[in-house]
Design an enzyme around this catalytic site. Structure first.
Site, short mmCIF file in Angstrom:
data_model
loop_
_atom_site.label_atom_id
_atom_site.label_comp_id
_atom_site.label_asym_id
_atom_site.label_seq_id
_atom_site.Cartn_x
_atom_site.Cartn_y
_atom_site.Cartn_z
CG ASP A 218 -5.97 2.41 -1.32
OD1 ASP A 218 -6.99 2.04 -0.72
OD2 ASP A 218 -4.88 1.83 -1.21
CG HIS A 240 -8.96 0.22 -3.88
ND1 HIS A 240 -7.97 -0.24 -3.03
CD2 HIS A 240 -8.45 0.13 -5.14
CE1 HIS A 240 -6.91 -0.60 -3.75
NE2 HIS A 240 -7.18 -0.37 -5.03
#
Length: 378
Positions: A218, A240
């Site tokens: 993430d 991410h």
């Protein structure tokens, strides 16, 4: 009153007996902790003993501590200037609960890791590909760095396999985090690791993070609210990327004066990302990305959008969270062929203004997507 010889001798005899009485052996992990002492805790009872004795310690050494299931290693409210040192391997029992596994607060606190230490979340016991979205398999967050004030530091921690989000930084000011390694590579197996953010920052001021290495699934960094934040010398892999936001829909919806620099983002979904919540209000102002290198980005090299929701992007940007004074300097690298180099979705030219982009070069993906983008950007 005049004491007779027999009374005095009786008193002294009683005292001698009391002093000679055997003292019960201290349980594993416990220590007597007069205020200001150096305290050391270990084993399965070490967490409970540390929690009970923390107020009297000038330093707390945690050596091979096993934290019981469903228990927070609660080192909140420490005396000013307390040092916390992790030694050996720190582990945690398994339970489905929200956590956190560790929580530390106080003023001028110094947290560090000794050579060879490891804080092992053994996250595979929880990983199911759903992260914090699962309503049946609840996973504990890892480390709350909440209300750390003054000149507090977190230095050289080695963290492995967090169940979900790693560092939550909230209500803190003057905190410096340096040389932290977060290794959640094992979560890549069958895509089971999810929502394993490296550093989530909210409602904080004057936070500095340097030299972080993050392997996760993430955001490497997510700044949801806060001011005067620095992130530099980072290495982000598998997640991410570097994110501002999402901003909006919280009690504090201001991100201002942020400098992110000298960082590599590799084999990640996104590189640089700024997200404003659709229909919300707030401020994103004075954010700088400088000397950022991207490689192997699979979705968005640079993405700046004003229409974010929890279920994705709406395609209809709004203007309630203006993005102003955004600087990108020497942001460069590559996106895979299925990704997009640059996406800008602004609600109006006024809601995205005062941007300065120099030496921005992202290539390899699909053509840029631009709506109400300031001139000189895309």
């Amino acid at each position: 009153m005049i004491l007779t010889r027999s009374v005095v001798l009786g008193f002294l005899g009683s005292a001698s007996l009391a002093l000679a009485s055997p003292v019960a052996e201290l349980a594993e992990g416990s220590r007597l902790t007069p205020r200001g002492s150096a305290c050391s805790y270990s084993g399965t009872s070490g967490a409970a003993a540390a929690i009970a004795g923390k107020a009297g310690c000038s330093s707390i050494t945690l050596n091979n501590v096993v934290v019981p299931a469903g228990t927070t290693l609660d080192l909140t409210g420490l005396a000013s200037g307390t040092k916390v040192i992790f030694e050996g391997t720190t582990t945690f029992g398994y339970k489905q609960w929200a956590g956190p596994l560790i929580s530390i607060s106080g003023t001028n606190i110094q947290v560090s890791g000794a050579s060879g230490h490891l804080i092992d979340g053994q996250g595979s016991r929880w990983w199911d590909g759903e992260g914090s979205n699962s309503k049946t398999n609840i996973k504990p967050k890892f480390f709350f760095a909440h209300s750390l004030k003054g000149s507090s530091t977190i230095t050289g921690l080695n963290i492995k396999d967090s169940p979900v989000q790693v560092f939550s930084i909230s209500g803190s000011s003057g905190l410096t985090i340096s040389g932290v390694t977060i290794d959640n590579k094992n979560g890549d197996t069958n895509s089971l690791g999810h929502n394993t953010d490296g550093f989530d920052i909210g409602d904080s001021d004057s936070i500095t993070i340097t030299g972080a290495t993050v392997y996760n699934q993430d955001d490497c960094l997510a700044i949801n609210s806060g001011t005067n934040i620095v992130f530099s010398g980072g290495y982000c892999s598998g997640g991410h990327g570097l994110s501002i936001g999402s901003v909006g829909g919280r009690s504090n919806n201001v991100v201002e004066t942020v400098h992110i620099s000298s960082t590599q983002v590799v084999n990640s979904q996104n590189g640089v990302r700024v997200k404003a919540v659709s229909g919300a209000t707030g401020t994103i102002k004075g954010v700088t990305f400088q000397d950022i290198t991207l490689s192997g980005i699979t979705s968005q090299g640079i993405t700046i959008r004003q229409e974010y929701t929890n279920s994705g992007y709406t395609g209809s940007p709004t203007t309630g969270v203006p993005i102003t004074g955004l600087t990108l300097n020497n942001v460069h690298g590559t996106v895979t062929s299925k990704g997009t180099d640059i996406t800008i979705e602004c609600g109006s030219s006024a809601s995205c203004s005062g941007w300065t982009w120099t030496k921005v070069a992202v290539s390899g993906g699909k053509a840029d997507v631009c709506k109400n983008a300031p001139s000189g950007t895309c």
